[in-house]
Design a protein around this motif. Structure first.
Motif, mmCIF file in Angstrom:
data_model
loop_
_atom_site.group_PDB
_atom_site.id
_atom_site.type_symbol
_atom_site.label_atom_id
_atom_site.label_comp_id
_atom_site.label_asym_id
_atom_site.label_seq_id
_atom_site.Cartn_x
_atom_site.Cartn_y
_atom_site.Cartn_z
ATOM 1 N N LEU A 14 0.818 -1.208 0.000
ATOM 2 C CA LEU A 14 0.000 0.000 0.000
ATOM 3 C C LEU A 14 0.857 1.266 0.000
ATOM 4 O O LEU A 14 0.541 2.235 -0.692
ATOM 5 N N VAL A 15 1.934 1.257 0.748
ATOM 6 C CA VAL A 15 2.846 2.410 0.774
ATOM 7 C C VAL A 15 3.446 2.635 -0.615
ATOM 8 O O VAL A 15 3.498 3.775 -1.103
ATOM 9 N N LYS A 16 3.868 1.569 -1.254
ATOM 10 C CA LYS A 16 4.441 1.676 -2.599
ATOM 11 C C LYS A 16 3.411 2.233 -3.579
ATOM 12 O O LYS A 16 3.713 3.126 -4.375
ATOM 13 N N LEU A 17 2.191 1.720 -3.522
ATOM 14 C CA LEU A 17 1.116 2.202 -4.383
ATOM 15 C C LEU A 17 0.847 3.676 -4.134
ATOM 16 O O LEU A 17 0.784 4.480 -5.068
ATOM 17 N N SER A 18 0.699 4.029 -2.889
ATOM 18 C CA SER A 18 0.392 5.408 -2.519
ATOM 19 C C SER A 18 1.488 6.366 -2.993
ATOM 20 O O SER A 18 1.199 7.436 -3.543
ATOM 21 N N ASN A 19 2.739 5.994 -2.804
ATOM 22 C CA ASN A 19 3.846 6.850 -3.230
ATOM 23 C C ASN A 19 3.898 7.013 -4.747
ATOM 24 O O ASN A 19 4.067 8.130 -5.250
ATOM 25 N N SER A 20 3.742 5.924 -5.470
ATOM 26 C CA SER A 20 3.779 5.993 -6.939
ATOM 27 C C SER A 20 2.611 6.808 -7.476
ATOM 28 O O SER A 20 2.769 7.624 -8.387
ATOM 29 N N PHE A 21 1.434 6.581 -6.920
ATOM 30 C CA PHE A 21 0.241 7.311 -7.337
ATOM 31 C C PHE A 21 0.410 8.801 -7.038
ATOM 32 O O PHE A 21 0.125 9.658 -7.883
ATOM 33 N N ASN A 22 0.891 9.112 -5.846
ATOM 34 C CA ASN A 22 1.101 10.499 -5.450
ATOM 35 C C ASN A 22 2.115 11.198 -6.362
ATOM 36 O O ASN A 22 1.886 12.328 -6.798
ATOM 37 N N GLU A 23 3.225 10.543 -6.646
ATOM 38 C CA GLU A 23 4.242 11.139 -7.520
ATOM 39 C C GLU A 23 3.671 11.424 -8.913
ATOM 40 O O GLU A 23 3.963 12.468 -9.512
ATOM 41 N N SER A 24 2.850 10.525 -9.421
ATOM 42 C CA SER A 24 2.252 10.711 -10.743
ATOM 43 C C SER A 24 1.288 11.893 -10.743
ATOM 44 O O SER A 24 1.273 12.697 -11.682
ATOM 45 N N SER A 47 10.564 16.488 -17.451
ATOM 46 C CA SER A 47 11.055 15.662 -18.548
ATOM 47 C C SER A 47 9.896 14.885 -19.164
ATOM 48 O O SER A 47 8.949 14.501 -18.476
ATOM 49 N N LYS A 48 9.998 14.669 -20.464
ATOM 50 C CA LYS A 48 8.958 13.899 -21.158
ATOM 51 C C LYS A 48 8.932 12.468 -20.650
ATOM 52 O O LYS A 48 7.875 11.845 -20.591
ATOM 53 N N ASP A 49 10.084 11.944 -20.275
ATOM 54 C CA ASP A 49 10.131 10.572 -19.749
ATOM 55 C C ASP A 49 9.363 10.441 -18.443
ATOM 56 O O ASP A 49 8.629 9.472 -18.253
ATOM 57 N N SER A 50 9.537 11.419 -17.551
ATOM 58 C CA SER A 50 8.841 11.328 -16.265
ATOM 59 C C SER A 50 7.327 11.477 -16.449
ATOM 60 O O SER A 50 6.552 10.776 -15.806
ATOM 61 N N LEU A 51 6.914 12.370 -17.345
ATOM 62 C CA LEU A 51 5.481 12.510 -17.621
ATOM 63 C C LEU A 51 4.922 11.271 -18.299
ATOM 64 O O LEU A 51 3.809 10.828 -17.994
ATOM 65 N N SER A 52 5.696 10.710 -19.193
ATOM 66 C CA SER A 52 5.269 9.495 -19.884
ATOM 67 C C SER A 52 5.100 8.348 -18.891
ATOM 68 O O SER A 52 4.119 7.595 -18.950
ATOM 69 N N GLU A 53 6.039 8.217 -17.979
ATOM 70 C CA GLU A 53 5.965 7.176 -16.956
ATOM 71 C C GLU A 53 4.768 7.416 -16.033
ATOM 72 O O GLU A 53 4.057 6.476 -15.669
ATOM 73 N N ASN A 55 2.003 8.958 -16.809
ATOM 74 C CA ASN A 55 0.810 8.625 -17.591
ATOM 75 C C ASN A 55 0.589 7.121 -17.640
ATOM 76 O O ASN A 55 -0.536 6.650 -17.449
ATOM 77 N N ARG A 56 1.644 6.377 -17.907
ATOM 78 C CA ARG A 56 1.521 4.911 -17.966
ATOM 79 C C ARG A 56 1.025 4.348 -16.635
ATOM 80 O O ARG A 56 0.155 3.482 -16.597
ATOM 81 N N TYR A 57 1.603 4.850 -15.567
ATOM 82 C CA TYR A 57 1.211 4.359 -14.245
ATOM 83 C C TYR A 57 -0.247 4.687 -13.955
ATOM 84 O O TYR A 57 -1.021 3.817 -13.537
ATOM 85 N N LEU A 58 -0.633 5.948 -14.167
ATOM 86 C CA LEU A 58 -2.012 6.347 -13.893
ATOM 87 C C LEU A 58 -2.999 5.590 -14.773
ATOM 88 O O LEU A 58 -4.053 5.158 -14.297
ATOM 89 N N ASN A 72 -17.060 -5.618 -9.485
ATOM 90 C CA ASN A 72 -17.012 -6.072 -8.096
ATOM 91 C C ASN A 72 -15.957 -7.164 -7.915
ATOM 92 O O ASN A 72 -16.151 -8.139 -7.201
ATOM 93 N N SER A 73 -14.844 -6.968 -8.592
ATOM 94 C CA SER A 73 -13.753 -7.927 -8.545
ATOM 95 C C SER A 73 -13.036 -7.827 -7.195
ATOM 96 O O SER A 73 -12.940 -6.750 -6.613
ATOM 97 N N TYR A 74 -12.553 -8.950 -6.725
ATOM 98 C CA TYR A 74 -11.826 -8.947 -5.464
ATOM 99 C C TYR A 74 -10.365 -9.309 -5.648
ATOM 100 O O TYR A 74 -9.731 -9.837 -4.755
ATOM 101 N N SER A 75 -9.848 -9.006 -6.837
ATOM 102 C CA SER A 75 -8.411 -9.166 -7.032
ATOM 103 C C SER A 75 -7.931 -8.058 -7.946
ATOM 104 O O SER A 75 -8.615 -7.665 -8.879
ATOM 105 N N THR A 76 -6.799 -7.555 -7.617
ATOM 106 C CA THR A 76 -6.187 -6.480 -8.382
ATOM 107 C C THR A 76 -4.693 -6.526 -8.143
ATOM 108 O O THR A 76 -4.245 -6.937 -7.070
ATOM 109 N N GLU A 77 -3.955 -6.101 -9.152
ATOM 110 C CA GLU A 77 -2.501 -6.112 -8.976
ATOM 111 C C GLU A 77 -2.017 -4.938 -8.145
ATOM 112 O O GLU A 77 -0.893 -4.942 -7.667
ATOM 113 N N TYR A 78 -2.853 -3.930 -7.955
ATOM 114 C CA TYR A 78 -2.421 -2.728 -7.258
ATOM 115 C C TYR A 78 -2.807 -2.695 -5.781
ATOM 116 O O TYR A 78 -1.968 -2.486 -4.921
#
Length: 145
Positions: A14-24, A47-53, A55-58, A72-78
């Motif tokens: 959850l911490v990893k998800l939250s940090n990546s989502f927040n940075e994006s 940088s275009k690379d950081s924005l591209s990354e 975008n991909r993440y979001l 109503n799925s109960y599985s997700t990779e995130y």
């Protein structure tokens, strides 16, 4: 595996998800604000690379989230399984959630800028993630599942 060990792994995810989502989201906020003051702060270019990354993440996260909410799925990779049900219940309270998420996805795919309303929704999703993170942290500290 002990309850504390399971909680610890779920919390780390959850911490990893939250940090990546927040940075994006922050990158998109910077893009929006820097676009309104073109040339004034040239040293703050993104940088275009950081924005591209970002975008991909979001895109990946939001498409997965729509799938979880609609089916109503109960599985997700995130999302960690321990918070999945509670998190989806809380975000489903947002009216027109799926439509708004789809609007954001379409804008990201077409490289259009996000509106203030889009960013507010992303902030709300992040706020709900942070609430879940705090709840999980308290459970982890108390050593119970």
């Amino acid at each position: 595996m002990s309850d504390v060990s399971v909680l610890s792994k779920q919390f780390e995810k959850l911490v990893k998800l939250s940090n990546s989502f927040n940075e994006s989201v922050i990158l998109h906020k910077k893009k929006k604000h820097l676009g309104s003051v073109k040339g004034k702060y040239s040293s703050l270019n993104l940088s275009k690379d950081s924005l591209s990354e970002a975008n991909r993440y979001l895109l990946s996260f939001l498409e997965n989230l729509i799938h979880v909410v609609n089916d109503n799925s109960y599985s997700t990779e995130y999302l960690p399984s321990i918070i999945l049900e509670d998190y989806t219940k809380r975000i489903k309270l947002t009216p027109y959630l799926t439509d708004e998420l789809q609007e954001i996805i379409n804008k990201l795919k077409s490289s259009k800028g996000l509106s203030n309303e889009n960013i507010e929704l992303l902030d709300k999703l992040l706020s709900e993630l942070d609430s879940e993170k705090n709840i999980l942290y308290k459970k982890l500290r108390s050593g119970r599942g």
